[in-house]
Motif scaffolding. Sequence first.
Motif, PDB file in Angstrom:
ATOM      1  N   PRO A 195       0.810  -1.227   0.000  1.00 50.69           N
ATOM      2  CA  PRO A 195       0.000   0.000   0.000  1.00 50.69           C
ATOM      3  C   PRO A 195       0.842   1.276   0.000  1.00 50.69           C
ATOM      4  O   PRO A 195       0.415   2.297  -0.534  1.00 50.69           O
ATOM      5  CB  PRO A 195      -0.818  -0.137   1.287  1.00 50.69           C
ATOM      6  CG  PRO A 195      -0.980  -1.613   1.468  1.00 50.69           C
ATOM      7  CD  PRO A 195       0.339  -2.195   1.027  1.00 50.69           C
ATOM      8  N   LEU A 196       2.039   1.216   0.585  1.00 54.32           N
ATOM      9  CA  LEU A 196       2.918   2.393   0.584  1.00 54.32           C
ATOM     10  C   LEU A 196       3.327   2.775  -0.838  1.00 54.32           C
ATOM     11  O   LEU A 196       3.381   3.960  -1.190  1.00 54.32           O
ATOM     12  CB  LEU A 196       4.160   2.111   1.435  1.00 54.32           C
ATOM     13  CG  LEU A 196       5.013   3.314   1.843  1.00 54.32           C
ATOM     14  CD1 LEU A 196       4.253   4.203   2.819  1.00 54.32           C
ATOM     15  CD2 LEU A 196       6.316   2.842   2.493  1.00 54.32           C
ATOM     16  N   LEU A 197       3.612   1.775  -1.674  1.00 53.40           N
ATOM     17  CA  LEU A 197       3.970   2.036  -3.064  1.00 53.40           C
ATOM     18  C   LEU A 197       2.815   2.708  -3.800  1.00 53.40           C
ATOM     19  O   LEU A 197       3.008   3.651  -4.568  1.00 53.40           O
ATOM     20  CB  LEU A 197       4.347   0.725  -3.764  1.00 53.40           C
ATOM     21  CG  LEU A 197       4.755   0.852  -5.237  1.00 53.40           C
ATOM     22  CD1 LEU A 197       6.124   1.490  -5.366  1.00 53.40           C
ATOM     23  CD2 LEU A 197       4.743  -0.515  -5.920  1.00 53.40           C
ATOM     24  N   TRP A 198       1.617   2.252  -3.523  1.00 51.49           N
ATOM     25  CA  TRP A 198       0.454   2.806  -4.209  1.00 51.49           C
ATOM     26  C   TRP A 198       0.103   4.193  -3.680  1.00 51.49           C
ATOM     27  O   TRP A 198      -0.485   5.002  -4.398  1.00 51.49           O
ATOM     28  CB  TRP A 198      -0.717   1.836  -4.108  1.00 51.49           C
ATOM     29  CG  TRP A 198      -0.429   0.592  -4.907  1.00 51.49           C
ATOM     30  CD1 TRP A 198       0.151  -0.558  -4.453  1.00 51.49           C
ATOM     31  CD2 TRP A 198      -0.642   0.409  -6.304  1.00 51.49           C
ATOM     32  NE1 TRP A 198       0.310  -1.464  -5.479  1.00 51.49           N
ATOM     33  CE2 TRP A 198      -0.180  -0.901  -6.635  1.00 51.49           C
ATOM     34  CE3 TRP A 198      -1.189   1.199  -7.319  1.00 51.49           C
ATOM     35  CZ2 TRP A 198      -0.244  -1.410  -7.928  1.00 51.49           C
ATOM     36  CZ3 TRP A 198      -1.267   0.690  -8.605  1.00 51.49           C
ATOM     37  CH2 TRP A 198      -0.798  -0.599  -8.900  1.00 51.49           C
ATOM     38  N   LYS A 199       0.489   4.485  -2.434  1.00 48.79           N
ATOM     39  CA  LYS A 199       0.333   5.855  -1.925  1.00 48.79           C
ATOM     40  C   LYS A 199       1.285   6.798  -2.665  1.00 48.79           C
ATOM     41  O   LYS A 199       0.915   7.932  -3.015  1.00 48.79           O
ATOM     42  CB  LYS A 199       0.622   5.890  -0.421  1.00 48.79           C
ATOM     43  CG  LYS A 199       0.631   7.313   0.181  1.00 48.79           C
ATOM     44  CD  LYS A 199      -0.698   8.020   0.017  1.00 48.79           C
ATOM     45  CE  LYS A 199      -0.757   9.345   0.753  1.00 48.79           C
ATOM     46  NZ  LYS A 199       0.127  10.377   0.185  1.00 48.79           N
ATOM     47  N   VAL A 200       2.502   6.354  -2.922  1.00 49.55           N
ATOM     48  CA  VAL A 200       3.437   7.162  -3.715  1.00 49.55           C
ATOM     49  C   VAL A 200       2.882   7.363  -5.126  1.00 49.55           C
ATOM     50  O   VAL A 200       2.974   8.455  -5.696  1.00 49.55           O
ATOM     51  CB  VAL A 200       4.828   6.502  -3.764  1.00 49.55           C
ATOM     52  CG1 VAL A 200       5.750   7.263  -4.703  1.00 49.55           C
ATOM     53  CG2 VAL A 200       5.444   6.448  -2.366  1.00 49.55           C
ATOM     54  N   ASP A 201       2.281   6.311  -5.679  1.00 49.47           N
ATOM     55  CA  ASP A 201       1.651   6.432  -6.993  1.00 49.47           C
ATOM     56  C   ASP A 201       0.600   7.540  -7.000  1.00 49.47           C
ATOM     57  O   ASP A 201       0.537   8.350  -7.928  1.00 49.47           O
ATOM     58  CB  ASP A 201       0.993   5.100  -7.370  1.00 49.47           C
ATOM     59  CG  ASP A 201       0.155   5.196  -8.633  1.00 49.47           C
ATOM     60  OD1 ASP A 201       0.690   4.923  -9.718  1.00 49.47           O
ATOM     61  OD2 ASP A 201      -1.049   5.553  -8.541  1.00 49.47           O
ATOM     62  N   GLU A 202      -0.205   7.577  -5.953  1.00 48.16           N
ATOM     63  CA  GLU A 202      -1.245   8.607  -5.849  1.00 48.16           C
ATOM     64  C   GLU A 202      -0.642  10.001  -5.875  1.00 48.16           C
ATOM     65  O   GLU A 202      -1.124  10.902  -6.582  1.00 48.16           O
ATOM     66  CB  GLU A 202      -2.034   8.390  -4.557  1.00 48.16           C
ATOM     67  CG  GLU A 202      -3.215   9.312  -4.360  1.00 48.16           C
ATOM     68  CD  GLU A 202      -3.956   8.998  -3.072  1.00 48.16           C
ATOM     69  OE1 GLU A 202      -4.418   9.951  -2.406  1.00 48.16           O
ATOM     70  OE2 GLU A 202      -4.079   7.804  -2.730  1.00 48.16           O
ATOM     71  N   ASP A 203       0.447  10.196  -5.102  1.00 51.03           N
ATOM     72  CA  ASP A 203       1.107  11.502  -5.063  1.00 51.03           C
ATOM     73  C   ASP A 203       1.733  11.852  -6.411  1.00 51.03           C
ATOM     74  O   ASP A 203       1.612  12.983  -6.898  1.00 51.03           O
ATOM     75  CB  ASP A 203       2.190  11.516  -3.976  1.00 51.03           C
ATOM     76  CG  ASP A 203       1.617  11.457  -2.574  1.00 51.03           C
ATOM     77  OD1 ASP A 203       0.421  11.741  -2.410  1.00 51.03           O
ATOM     78  OD2 ASP A 203       2.377  11.133  -1.639  1.00 51.03           O
ATOM     79  N   ARG A 204       2.447  10.899  -6.998  1.00 51.21           N
ATOM     80  CA  ARG A 204       3.151  11.161  -8.259  1.00 51.21           C
ATOM     81  C   ARG A 204       2.177  11.448  -9.392  1.00 51.21           C
ATOM     82  O   ARG A 204       2.389  12.356 -10.206  1.00 51.21           O
ATOM     83  CB  ARG A 204       4.035   9.966  -8.629  1.00 51.21           C
ATOM     84  CG  ARG A 204       5.233   9.786  -7.730  1.00 51.21           C
ATOM     85  CD  ARG A 204       6.250   8.854  -8.333  1.00 51.21           C
ATOM     86  NE  ARG A 204       6.870   9.420  -9.533  1.00 51.21           N
ATOM     87  CZ  ARG A 204       7.926   8.889 -10.146  1.00 51.21           C
ATOM     88  NH1 ARG A 204       8.477   7.789  -9.655  1.00 51.21           N
ATOM     89  NH2 ARG A 204       8.443   9.445 -11.224  1.00 51.21           N
ATOM     90  N   CYS A 205       1.125  10.661  -9.469  1.00 46.86           N
ATOM     91  CA  CYS A 205       0.161  10.851 -10.553  1.00 46.86           C
ATOM     92  C   CYS A 205      -0.581  12.176 -10.402  1.00 46.86           C
ATOM     93  O   CYS A 205      -0.876  12.843 -11.398  1.00 46.86           O
ATOM     94  CB  CYS A 205      -0.807   9.673 -10.603  1.00 46.86           C
ATOM     95  SG  CYS A 205      -0.024   8.120 -11.144  1.00 46.86           S
ATOM     96  N   ALA A 206      -0.864  12.567  -9.162  1.00 47.19           N
ATOM     97  CA  ALA A 206      -1.511  13.856  -8.931  1.00 47.19           C
ATOM     98  C   ALA A 206      -0.603  15.001  -9.371  1.00 47.19           C
ATOM     99  O   ALA A 206      -1.063  16.012  -9.907  1.00 47.19           O
ATOM    100  CB  ALA A 206      -1.883  14.002  -7.460  1.00 47.19           C
ATOM    101  N   ALA A 207       0.705  14.835  -9.158  1.00 48.58           N
ATOM    102  CA  ALA A 207       1.651  15.900  -9.490  1.00 48.58           C
ATOM    103  C   ALA A 207       1.930  15.987 -10.984  1.00 48.58           C
ATOM    104  O   ALA A 207       2.211  17.063 -11.512  1.00 48.58           O
ATOM    105  CB  ALA A 207       2.964  15.682  -8.738  1.00 48.58           C
ATOM    106  N   THR A 208       1.843  14.852 -11.674  1.00 43.01           N
ATOM    107  CA  THR A 208       2.230  14.824 -13.087  1.00 43.01           C
ATOM    108  C   THR A 208       1.057  14.755 -14.047  1.00 43.01           C
ATOM    109  O   THR A 208       1.239  14.905 -15.263  1.00 43.01           O
ATOM    110  CB  THR A 208       3.144  13.610 -13.353  1.00 43.01           C
ATOM    111  OG1 THR A 208       2.412  12.407 -13.041  1.00 43.01           O
ATOM    112  CG2 THR A 208       4.397  13.672 -12.509  1.00 43.01           C
TER     113      THR A 208
END
Length: 265
Positions: A195-208
């Motif tokens: 789930p931590l990896l997918w939380k980073v995905d959420e942040d990265r996708c929101a930023a990009t």
Amino acid sequence: MASSTKRVAIITGAAQGIGRGIAQRLAKDGLDLGLFDVPGCRDMLEELASSLRQDFDAKVLTVYGDVSVESDVKGLVETVTQEFGDLYAMIANAGICCWHELHETPTDLVDQLLNVNIKGVFFCYKYGAMQLIKQGKGGRMIGATSIVGKRGSRGQSVYSATKFAVRGLTQSAAMEYGKYGITVNAYAPGAVDTPLLWKVDEDRCAATGLPKGSWAGGVVKQYDNALGRAGQPEDIAKVVSFLVSDDAAFVTGQSFTVDGGKHFD
């Protein structure tokens, strides 16, 4: 495990991800477990505890709190040792992550990262060490660092700093507690399908502006390392199993990279 009596390990952040994998492996290895997580993870942690009792005939105690609150960690050690007796291993696994460039990182998020990732490990080491010293039988303390605790990473400035700090705590604690027969080590994962990896995905996708799930999905399927895949929790748990075992009695102060060959020491 080369021991005639069952050993006891505490695992923080045990409800999901790497912590869950460590709990499953150490129960398989024959340890009794004190599992710790935040109250919001109660259903997941209780389900895990029930499955470990059934599958491995392990004694499992669940405790709830926040690793960044000193009294909660102190109470965790007291509760587990009152229930099971002597502690053998403290595994300071709990941590949080984010993806923000340094100048865009909110101050309240900086505080959260410092509190959980640094103070949380500090409190676990502090009260784990106090208990192990009192018992006088040696033991193990293990913390969670990261490959970005060995080399900085764009978009993870503060997270990276907290993981560098865990390495410093681990190395210094190893020097301080070796005289008591206590080893102190850390594991440094790369990308792991949690789930931590997918939380980073959420942040990265929101930023990009990328579609949600596109970054983490790509990492899981084809990661940029020698083995061409992201890790699984059991990959990290195997290293922790070694560090807890008697075979690691002469290993201390180390941070073991477990990343499928992305970064080489």
